[in-house]
Design an enzyme around this catalytic site. Structure first.
Site, PDB file in Angstrom:
ATOM      1  N   GLU A  33      -3.680  -3.126  -5.850  1.00 60.06           N
ATOM      2  CA  GLU A  33      -4.981  -3.035  -5.177  1.00 60.06           C
ATOM      3  C   GLU A  33      -5.129  -4.263  -4.281  1.00 60.06           C
ATOM      4  O   GLU A  33      -5.170  -5.386  -4.782  1.00 60.06           O
ATOM      5  CB  GLU A  33      -6.127  -2.983  -6.190  1.00 60.06           C
ATOM      6  CG  GLU A  33      -7.472  -2.752  -5.505  1.00 60.06           C
ATOM      7  CD  GLU A  33      -8.632  -2.645  -6.491  1.00 60.06           C
ATOM      8  OE1 GLU A  33      -8.846  -3.578  -7.289  1.00 60.06           O
ATOM      9  OE2 GLU A  33      -9.304  -1.601  -6.463  1.00 60.06           O
TER      10      GLU A  33
ATOM     11  N   TYR B 223      -9.664  -1.922   2.695  1.00 60.92           N
ATOM     12  CA  TYR B 223      -9.265  -1.747   1.291  1.00 60.92           C
ATOM     13  C   TYR B 223      -8.032  -0.859   1.257  1.00 60.92           C
ATOM     14  O   TYR B 223      -8.013   0.193   1.896  1.00 60.92           O
ATOM     15  CB  TYR B 223     -10.403  -1.078   0.507  1.00 60.92           C
ATOM     16  CG  TYR B 223     -10.012  -0.688  -0.903  1.00 60.92           C
ATOM     17  CD1 TYR B 223     -10.280  -1.536  -1.974  1.00 60.92           C
ATOM     18  CD2 TYR B 223      -9.369   0.525  -1.162  1.00 60.92           C
ATOM     19  CE1 TYR B 223      -9.901  -1.194  -3.267  1.00 60.92           C
ATOM     20  CE2 TYR B 223      -8.989   0.872  -2.450  1.00 60.92           C
ATOM     21  CZ  TYR B 223      -9.263   0.008  -3.488  1.00 60.92           C
ATOM     22  OH  TYR B 223      -8.884   0.341  -4.764  1.00 60.92           O
TER      23      TYR B 223
END
Ligand code: GDP
Ligand code: MN
Length: 397
Positions: A206, A118
């Site tokens: 993101e 991530y």
């Protein structure tokens, strides 16, 4: 402003960030053509069909599907295009899918050799600096990771004077447990990603997941890109990426008339000049026993046109039982606004709910007189207290 995954990936790629390659398609035939091209260019036997909507969690909702051959590509595209996709982020009504991104399969040959991470870039408001947030726990809901295993989320703060430094990119790659070729690739990835973030005036990137492929390449499988609307004037090409069908139709209508509108769930519509006064007006409505149906800031130049646009937007909400107009005449003269209200009222015709107009400031007395003598079903007030009492009264009627 949010954009679609395929648009975000195109931006990232233009800054040298490696991405999972794909081609956007609007119907099953285009999806099949896209799959053929991906096979040719990237030797990708399998492809992934990904719904393009402004919401995450598409995988969970059935909006991301693997296809092993052209027949499956067609089937999956038929299933996904036109579906009302419900994900944990869309609300129960879901979102209509009108495009899919057909991508190369980057997880080949299997999940034992690949690893998901991530990575996001965003502004830390408390320090006023950008941070790169990253975790070894990619591919899953980052909120869950934050709740159950917060020690697995790392943050690297960037000094705006010097930007992301080489040692910081290396520290990130190291903390993600990488070595050798994958380590170097991650350093390159993070460096390019941060450059892209700054150059595009974004407010958030993101990338979940960032993937280490079986041959040690690092690439963006997903891309959630949020561009700062206030900087769009510097990026005409990005401004054109706006997809109005993803936004609330009344909010789109309002922004066309330069009105700052946010729909809420209450029963008293309000029209105010200035954001601070709008907030105060919403408080007054609550104190008077109502619930605000919206936030609407008509800005500094309230005239007949803006008032009319405001009326139309407020009246499109069936929950509205009264409208409170609260204008402070500083630069704008109250009698002008009052005339604007009267003109707009007459032009729209039968407004089915009572209107309370509170005008304070330059020429407030004249304004009140104009309203009172108009013969319309409009209550006038100068003091805020009177306006609040009128709201209470009309809601009780
Ligand atoms: P999201 O669910 O909206 O966040 O969409 P993502 O783009 O993150 O995709 C969801 C999931 O689909 C990923 O976490 C992967 O597990 C899977 N996925 C995406 N691309 C590929 C691919 O190329 N091959 C395989 N096998 N799975 C993929
Ligand atoms: Mn994702």
């Amino acid at each position: 402003m949010n954009i679609h995954e395929y648009q975000g990936k195109a931006i990232l790629k233009s800054f040298g960030v490696r991405v999972q390659e794909g081609i956007v398609a609007e119907n099953p035939e285009q999806a099949v053509e896209a799959a053929k091209k991906l096979k040719q260019d990237y030797n990708s036997d399998w492809v992934v069909i990904k719904a393009q909507i402004h919401a995450g969690g598409r995988g969970k909702g059935g909006g991301v599907k693997l296809a092993k051959n052209l027949e499956e590509v067609k089937q999956r595209a038929e299933q996904i295009i036109g579906m009302q996709l419900v994900t944990p982020q869309t609300g129960p009504e879901g979102k209509l899918v009108s495009k899919v991104l057909v991508t190369q399969d980057v997880y080949y040959p299997g999940e034992t050799e690949t690893k998901e991470f991530y990575v996001s870039v965003l502004l830390n408001r408390s320090t006023g600096r950008n941070i790169v947030m990253y975790s070894t726990e990619g591919g899953m809901d980052i909120e869950e990771v934050a709740e159950h295993t917060p020690h697995l989320i790392f943050k690297e703060e960037i000094d705006p004077k010097v930007g992301l430094q080489g040692f910081q990119a290396r520290k990130i790659a190291f903390n993600l447990g990488l070595s050798g070729e994958a380590f170097k690739e991650m350093v390159k990835f993070i460096t390019a990603l941060y450059k892209a973030y700054e150059a595009t005036d974004s407010s958030m990137f993101e990338i979940n997941p960032v993937l280490k492929t079986s041959d040690n390449k690092i690439l963006a499988v997903d891309a959630k890109v949020n561009l700062d609307e206030n900087a769009l004037f510097r990026h005409a090409d990005y401004a054109a990426m706006r997809d109005l069908s993803e936004e609330d139709p009344t909010e789109v209508e309002a922004s066309k008339s330069n009105l700052n509108y946010v729909k809420l769930d209450g029963n008293v519509g309000c029209m105010v000049n200035g954001a601070g006064l709008a907030m105060a007006t919403m408080d007054i409505i609550k104190l008077a026993g109502g619930e605000p149906a919206n936030f609407l800031d008509v800005g500094g130049t309230a005239n007949a046109e803006t008032v009319k646009a405001g009326f139309n937007i407020i009246l499109s909400d069936p929950n509205v039982r009264a409208i409170l107009i609260n204008i402070f005449g500083g630069i704008v003269r109250c009698d002008r606004v009052a005339q604007g209200v009267i003109d707009a009222y007459k032009e729209i015709g039968n407004i089915p709910v009572p209107i309370i107009v509170r005008l304070q400031g330059t020429n407030a007395e004249e304004a009140k007189k104009l309203i009172d003598e108009s013969g319309l079903k409009v209550y006038s007030a100068i003091q805020l207290k009177e306006a609040a009492a009128l709201v209470t009264k009309v809601l009780a009627d």
